[in-house]
Design a protein around this motif. Structure first.
Motif, short mmCIF file in Angstrom:
data_model
loop_
_atom_site.label_atom_id
_atom_site.label_comp_id
_atom_site.label_asym_id
_atom_site.label_seq_id
_atom_site.Cartn_x
_atom_site.Cartn_y
_atom_site.Cartn_z
N SER A 93 0.83 -1.21 0.00
CA SER A 93 0.00 0.00 0.00
C SER A 93 0.86 1.26 0.00
CB SER A 93 -0.92 0.01 1.23
OG SER A 93 -1.84 -1.04 1.17
N LEU A 94 1.94 1.24 0.77
CA LEU A 94 2.83 2.40 0.80
C LEU A 94 3.51 2.61 -0.55
CD1 LEU A 94 4.41 1.93 4.34
CD2 LEU A 94 2.80 3.72 3.63
N ARG A 95 3.95 1.51 -1.17
CA ARG A 95 4.55 1.63 -2.51
C ARG A 95 3.53 2.17 -3.51
NH1 ARG A 95 6.98 -3.25 -0.91
NH2 ARG A 95 5.40 -4.45 -2.01
N ALA A 96 2.28 1.74 -3.38
CA ALA A 96 1.23 2.16 -4.33
C ALA A 96 0.96 3.66 -4.28
CB ALA A 96 -0.06 1.38 -4.06
N VAL A 97 1.22 4.28 -3.13
CA VAL A 97 1.00 5.73 -3.03
C VAL A 97 2.29 6.52 -3.18
CG1 VAL A 97 -1.13 5.52 -1.68
CG2 VAL A 97 1.07 5.74 -0.49
N GLY A 98 3.35 5.83 -3.61
CA GLY A 98 4.58 6.53 -3.97
C GLY A 98 5.67 6.58 -2.91
N VAL A 99 5.50 5.89 -1.81
CA VAL A 99 6.55 5.87 -0.79
C VAL A 99 7.71 5.03 -1.33
CG1 VAL A 99 7.15 5.17 1.56
CG2 VAL A 99 4.91 6.16 1.09
#
Length: 71
Positions: A48-54
């Motif tokens: 989820s964090l990767r999906a929002v650009g983290v």
């Protein structure tokens, strides 16, 4: 290998975490999380964090995160 990778190396059904909530907002609740489920939950949060650009190196803070990773 970093700390989280070492911590999540186990993937069995042994108990990794036990949490208990007192009944301020309802009945008391005890939850046992297995190593396998902990790894799954951490993976879901990471995705989820990767999906929002983290990206690696970013700092992320959370409040009451345990409420968002219910089964």
């Amino acid at each position: 290998m970093n700390y989280a990778e070492n911590l999540l190396a186990r993937q069995d059904d042994g108990i990794a975490v036990t949490s208990a909530r007192e009944g301020a907002y309802g009945p008391s609740e005890v939850e046992h999380v297995t190593w396998r489920d902990l790894r799954r939950r951490v993976g879901a949060i990471a995705a989820s964090l990767r999906a929002v650009g983290v990206t690696p190196g970013d700092r992320v803070a959370g409040e009451r995160a345990s409420l968002s990773i219910r089964n």
